[in-house]
Design an enzyme around this catalytic site. Structure first.
Site, PDB file in Angstrom:
ATOM      1  N   HIS A   1       0.733  -1.480   0.062  1.00  0.00           N
ATOM      2  CA  HIS A   1      -0.019   0.105   0.184  1.00  0.00           C
ATOM      3  C   HIS A   1       0.990   1.207  -0.142  1.00  0.00           C
ATOM      4  O   HIS A   1       0.252   2.364  -0.163  1.00  0.00           O
ATOM      5  CB  HIS A   1      -0.789   0.017   1.260  1.00  0.00           C
ATOM      6  CG  HIS A   1      -1.640  -1.128   1.610  1.00  0.00           C
ATOM      7  ND1 HIS A   1      -1.230  -2.205   2.400  1.00  0.00           N
ATOM      8  CD2 HIS A   1      -2.735  -1.859   1.112  1.00  0.00           C
ATOM      9  CE1 HIS A   1      -1.940  -3.330   2.518  1.00  0.00           C
ATOM     10  NE2 HIS A   1      -2.733  -3.023   1.648  1.00  0.00           N
TER      11      HIS A   1
ATOM     12  N   GLU B   1      -2.362   3.107   2.419  1.00  0.00           N
ATOM     13  CA  GLU B   1      -2.419   3.617   1.202  1.00  0.00           C
ATOM     14  C   GLU B   1      -2.514   5.110   1.036  1.00  0.00           C
ATOM     15  O   GLU B   1      -1.906   6.042   0.539  1.00  0.00           O
ATOM     16  CB  GLU B   1      -3.148   3.259   0.037  1.00  0.00           C
ATOM     17  CG  GLU B   1      -2.976   3.687  -1.393  1.00  0.00           C
ATOM     18  CD  GLU B   1      -3.966   3.254  -2.360  1.00  0.00           C
ATOM     19  OE1 GLU B   1      -4.316   2.099  -2.582  1.00  0.00           O
ATOM     20  OE2 GLU B   1      -4.145   4.106  -3.248  1.00  0.00           O
TER      21      GLU B   1
ATOM     22  N   THR C   1      -6.651   3.814  -4.876  1.00  0.00           N
ATOM     23  CA  THR C   1      -6.716   2.659  -5.976  1.00  0.00           C
ATOM     24  C   THR C   1      -7.725   1.785  -5.935  1.00  0.00           C
ATOM     25  O   THR C   1      -8.283   1.312  -6.901  1.00  0.00           O
ATOM     26  CB  THR C   1      -5.354   1.886  -5.959  1.00  0.00           C
ATOM     27  OG1 THR C   1      -5.073   1.404  -4.947  1.00  0.00           O
ATOM     28  CG2 THR C   1      -4.252   2.539  -6.412  1.00  0.00           C
TER      29      THR C   1
ATOM     30  N   ASN D   1     -10.498  -3.122  -0.908  1.00  0.00           N
ATOM     31  CA  ASN D   1     -11.196  -3.705  -2.239  1.00  0.00           C
ATOM     32  C   ASN D   1     -12.250  -5.033  -1.729  1.00  0.00           C
ATOM     33  O   ASN D   1     -13.221  -4.998  -2.509  1.00  0.00           O
ATOM     34  CB  ASN D   1     -10.219  -4.159  -3.210  1.00  0.00           C
ATOM     35  CG  ASN D   1      -9.685  -5.375  -2.700  1.00  0.00           C
ATOM     36  OD1 ASN D   1      -9.825  -6.418  -3.210  1.00  0.00           O
ATOM     37  ND2 ASN D   1      -8.574  -5.348  -2.155  1.00  0.00           N
TER      38      ASN D   1
ATOM     39  N   SER E   1      -6.078  -9.320  -2.359  1.00  0.00           N
ATOM     40  CA  SER E   1      -4.915 -10.081  -1.528  1.00  0.00           C
ATOM     41  C   SER E   1      -5.389 -11.536  -0.781  1.00  0.00           C
ATOM     42  O   SER E   1      -4.903 -11.972   0.055  1.00  0.00           O
ATOM     43  CB  SER E   1      -4.543  -9.228  -0.446  1.00  0.00           C
ATOM     44  OG  SER E   1      -5.778  -8.489   0.138  1.00  0.00           O
TER      45      SER E   1
HETATM   46  S1  SF4 Z   1      -5.323  -3.511  -6.507  1.00  0.00           S
HETATM   47 FE1  SF4 Z   1      -3.357  -4.392  -6.754  1.00  0.00          FE
HETATM   48  S2  SF4 Z   1      -2.600  -3.759  -8.901  1.00  0.00           S
HETATM   49 FE2  SF4 Z   1      -4.144  -2.378  -8.150  1.00  0.00          FE
HETATM   50  S3  SF4 Z   1      -2.939  -0.779  -7.000  1.00  0.00           S
HETATM   51 FE3  SF4 Z   1      -3.708  -2.362  -5.575  1.00  0.00          FE
HETATM   52  S4  SF4 Z   1      -1.768  -3.624  -5.178  1.00  0.00           S
HETATM   53 FE4  SF4 Z   1      -1.725  -2.430  -7.225  1.00  0.00          FE
END
Ligand code: SF4
Length: 285
Positions: A73, A125, A167, A228, A269
């Site tokens: 991150h 991040e 991201t 995510n 992850s």
């Molecule tokens: S989702 Fe994966 S490829 Fe995208 S920014 Fe995060 S670590 Fe990098």
């Protein structure tokens, strides 16, 4: 029962790169530290601990003249300086896509922009990225933060505004926030929207929507602290009320024979083993 496994489920390129390089690094070096969780997944972190990596929360816990991994991150600017002063050798495994955002924001600062980061304030991040953004910056986490952000922009006197994203932020919410901000800032401002959401995140969120629309239940596998994975849960849950979020198969104790079609998705992850264990469990029904 039919099982639909997402094609994008599991490690993204950035996580795969960081985890495999960390595994090799600990083989090649005796004493290796890692600042924070390399990736947001307990099973992955536990495996790396078993291989010998020592995980710490602060650089103060890393002895001088040793080696320390930087998480996928990324970290804040001051860490690089502190490590240099204490002769700590950094092995920077920040995802290249996050590093690109760090470089971009430095260029925007030099170009006299006010930086708006659409992101979750406490995510590692974001703590890293905002440290490169200078004083004239603001994190917008939700639509409710827009008013305060616009007040800060007006006070700063800056006329050029750039809006970027974490991201792993939600693509739909980023579009809503950035368009609303652009409309609210009058013609006196030059507003640049730079969608820095990782394409791996976008593609996975899109696939999540498609799967959630056609199944009776969805199982999402991933770290509870993974940004995510949480987004995948929210997307799926809006379309399919039988959405389960688990870190491992051990948390599944429902009778899945009541469903005809079950979707399986995993965060960026989540290791392959965790996905395979869930598929094996579902095959029993
Ligand atoms: S989702 Fe994966 S490829 Fe995208 S920014 Fe995060 S670590 Fe990098």
């Amino acid at each position: 029962m039919e099982i639909i496994l997402g094609k994008t489920a599991g490690f993204c390129g950035g996580v795969l790169n960081s985890v495999s390089k960390a595994e090799q690094y600990v083989l090649d070096n005796k004493e290796v530290y890692c600042l924070g969780e390399l990736v947001h997944n307990k099973q992955v972190v536990d495996k790396l601990k078993d291989k010998g990596i020592k995980f710490v929360e602060s650089l103060d816990e890393v002895p001088n003249e040793t080696k320390c991994i930087i998480r996928a991150h990324g970290v804040s600017k001051d860490i690089y300086q502190d490590a240099k002063e204490r002769n700590i050798e950094l092995y920077d495994l920040t995802c290249p896509k996050v590093l690109k955002i760090h470089n971009d924001v430095v260029n925007y600062v030099n170009d006299d922009y006010f930086i708006v980061l659409v992101a979750h304030k406490n995510h590692p991040e974001v703590i890293g990225t905002i440290s490169f953004c200078g004083e004239d910056s603001f994190i917008v986490q939700t639509l409710e933060d827009i008013e305060e952000c616009i007040n800060k922009i007006k006070k700063s006197g800056k006329k050029k505004i750039v809006i970027l994203a974490q991201t792993t932020y939600s693509t739909d919410l980023f579009a809503e926030i950035s368009n609303k901000m652009k409309n609210l800032l009058d013609n006196d401002y030059e507003v640049l929207i730079n969608n820095t959401i990782c394409n791996a995140t976008e593609i996975r969120q899109k696939e999540m929507k498609e799967i959630a629309k056609i199944v009776d239940a969805v199982i999402i596998i991933g770290g509870k602290n993974s940004s995510n994975t949480t987004k995948l849960y929210n997307i799926s849950n809006d379309l399919c009320s039988n959405t389960y979020l688990v870190e491992t198969v051990n948390e599944l104790n429902d009778d899945f024979s009541k469903y005809n079609k079950v979707g399986v998705m995993a965060g960026a992850s989540t290791p392959k083993e965790s996905i395979d264990e869930v598929i094996t469990y579902l095959n029993k029904f």
